[in-house]
Design a protein around this motif. Sequence first.
Motif, PDB file in Angstrom:
ATOM      1  N   MET A 127      36.460  -6.954  45.913  1.00 12.18           N
ATOM      2  CA  MET A 127      35.879  -5.619  46.040  1.00 12.18           C
ATOM      3  C   MET A 127      36.825  -4.843  46.943  1.00 12.18           C
ATOM      4  N   ILE A 128      37.015  -3.561  46.671  1.00 11.73           N
ATOM      5  CA  ILE A 128      38.011  -2.784  47.393  1.00 11.73           C
ATOM      6  C   ILE A 128      37.332  -1.641  48.133  1.00 11.73           C
ATOM      7  N   LEU A 129      37.549  -1.608  49.442  1.00 10.20           N
ATOM      8  CA  LEU A 129      37.022  -0.544  50.307  1.00 10.20           C
ATOM      9  C   LEU A 129      38.107   0.511  50.445  1.00 10.20           C
ATOM     10  N   THR A 130      37.784   1.745  50.047  1.00 10.50           N
ATOM     11  CA  THR A 130      38.779   2.824  50.077  1.00 10.50           C
ATOM     12  C   THR A 130      38.173   4.095  50.655  1.00 10.50           C
ATOM     13  N   PRO A 131      39.033   4.960  51.226  1.00  7.39           N
ATOM     14  CA  PRO A 131      38.560   6.309  51.562  1.00  7.39           C
ATOM     15  C   PRO A 131      38.449   7.110  50.262  1.00  7.39           C
ATOM     16  N   TRP A 132      37.425   7.929  50.165  1.00  5.69           N
ATOM     17  CA  TRP A 132      37.153   8.616  48.906  1.00  5.69           C
ATOM     18  C   TRP A 132      36.644  10.023  49.158  1.00  5.69           C
ATOM     19  N   CYS A 133      36.939  10.937  48.206  1.00  4.41           N
ATOM     20  CA  CYS A 133      36.529  12.337  48.340  1.00  4.41           C
ATOM     21  C   CYS A 133      35.185  12.631  47.675  1.00  4.41           C
ATOM     22  N   GLU A 134      34.566  11.652  47.056  1.00  7.65           N
ATOM     23  CA  GLU A 134      33.226  11.763  46.461  1.00  7.65           C
ATOM     24  C   GLU A 134      33.104  12.812  45.359  1.00  7.65           C
ATOM     25  N   THR A 135      34.098  12.928  44.507  1.00  4.80           N
ATOM     26  CA  THR A 135      33.974  13.839  43.369  1.00  4.80           C
ATOM     27  C   THR A 135      33.860  13.029  42.088  1.00  4.80           C
ATOM     28  N   LYS A 136      33.153  13.566  41.129  1.00  5.48           N
ATOM     29  CA  LYS A 136      32.982  12.917  39.835  1.00  5.48           C
ATOM     30  C   LYS A 136      34.328  12.764  39.126  1.00  5.48           C
ATOM     31  N   GLU A 137      35.185  13.777  39.277  1.00  2.45           N
ATOM     32  CA  GLU A 137      36.493  13.730  38.627  1.00  2.45           C
ATOM     33  C   GLU A 137      37.346  12.585  39.161  1.00  2.45           C
ATOM     34  N   SER A 138      37.300  12.367  40.475  1.00  4.31           N
ATOM     35  CA  SER A 138      38.102  11.282  41.058  1.00  4.31           C
ATOM     36  C   SER A 138      37.557   9.921  40.633  1.00  4.31           C
ATOM     37  N   GLU A 139      36.251   9.807  40.505  1.00  2.00           N
ATOM     38  CA  GLU A 139      35.658   8.549  40.043  1.00  2.00           C
ATOM     39  C   GLU A 139      36.086   8.259  38.609  1.00  2.00           C
ATOM     40  N   GLU A 140      36.077   9.264  37.756  1.00  2.00           N
ATOM     41  CA  GLU A 140      36.519   9.084  36.371  1.00  2.00           C
ATOM     42  C   GLU A 140      38.006   8.746  36.308  1.00  2.00           C
ATOM     43  N   LEU A 141      38.802   9.335  37.215  1.00  2.00           N
ATOM     44  CA  LEU A 141      40.233   9.043  37.264  1.00  2.00           C
ATOM     45  C   LEU A 141      40.481   7.580  37.635  1.00  2.00           C
ATOM     46  N   VAL A 142      39.720   7.071  38.603  1.00  2.00           N
ATOM     47  CA  VAL A 142      39.854   5.660  38.992  1.00  2.00           C
ATOM     48  C   VAL A 142      39.484   4.755  37.817  1.00  2.00           C
ATOM     49  N   LYS A 143      38.415   5.079  37.127  1.00  2.00           N
ATOM     50  CA  LYS A 143      38.010   4.271  35.963  1.00  2.00           C
ATOM     51  C   LYS A 143      39.113   4.266  34.899  1.00  2.00           C
ATOM     52  N   LYS A 144      39.665   5.463  34.616  1.00  2.00           N
ATOM     53  CA  LYS A 144      40.685   5.577  33.580  1.00  2.00           C
ATOM     54  C   LYS A 144      41.962   4.836  33.973  1.00  2.00           C
ATOM     55  N   THR A 157      32.447   2.456  41.112  1.00  2.00           N
ATOM     56  CA  THR A 157      31.912   2.451  42.474  1.00  2.00           C
ATOM     57  C   THR A 157      30.745   1.481  42.520  1.00  2.00           C
ATOM     58  N   LEU A 158      30.749   0.624  43.530  1.00  2.00           N
ATOM     59  CA  LEU A 158      29.651  -0.321  43.707  1.00  2.00           C
ATOM     60  C   LEU A 158      28.638   0.215  44.716  1.00  2.00           C
ATOM     61  N   CYS A 159      29.158   0.744  45.845  1.00  3.12           N
ATOM     62  CA  CYS A 159      28.243   1.316  46.838  1.00  3.12           C
ATOM     63  C   CYS A 159      29.023   2.078  47.895  1.00  3.12           C
ATOM     64  N   ILE A 160      28.311   2.922  48.588  1.00  2.69           N
ATOM     65  CA  ILE A 160      28.824   3.553  49.799  1.00  2.69           C
ATOM     66  C   ILE A 160      28.148   2.802  50.938  1.00  2.69           C
ATOM     67  N   PRO A 161      28.909   2.031  51.720  1.00  2.00           N
ATOM     68  CA  PRO A 161      28.281   1.191  52.748  1.00  2.00           C
ATOM     69  C   PRO A 161      27.499   2.007  53.776  1.00  2.00           C
TER      70      PRO A 161
END
Length: 190
Positions: A127-144, A157-161
């Motif tokens: 599992m990878i802990l990363t800093p994130w900007c919380e946008t839908k576009e960035s989440e889709e970019l990571v998936k792609k 995304t699994l969770c925001i701790p």
Amino acid sequence: FACRPPPVADTAKAMSDAMIDAGLRSKLDDRDNYTPGWKYNHWELKGVPLRCEFGPRDMEAGHCVVVRRDTGAKETVKLVDLPVRAKEMCEEMQADMLKRATEKRNASVVTCTSWDGFVEALDDCKMILTPWCETKESEELVKKKSQEDSDGGAAKTLCIPFIQPPLEPGTKCFITGAPATTWVIWGRSY
């Protein structure tokens, strides 16, 4: 043994009642048509955490054998101490299991602050802990991107701790470079 002597059966019932009186759930398996080994397996498959083994020799000695399901460790306990010791053993078992699970989880989390190393950690089933900007576009970019760069499938995304590491001012999102607003854990569902 097929015909359980009445004193053994009465003592076993008293042991079960004492455990119930102490606030524990207890089930006396006094069926004579099954062997002890069959009963041990039956209750282990049901997930019963502690098993008390008791027979005529145990009654003469004034003790029983208590077996932990998680480790298989056996402990001889005096009958008068059984309710207190059983409660203690349940608490020890819960603490031990939580400690093992926490250690295993912590060993499975890798921190990445950029895309470098993200896919490798993902392919290592981490599992990878990363800093994130919380946008839908960035989440889709990571998936792609993770789908394209990895042989094992896309990350999600699994969770925001709840307990967040400190997010230093000026920390950038690992995928977009935009200002990060939180830490997030990524991974795959298996």
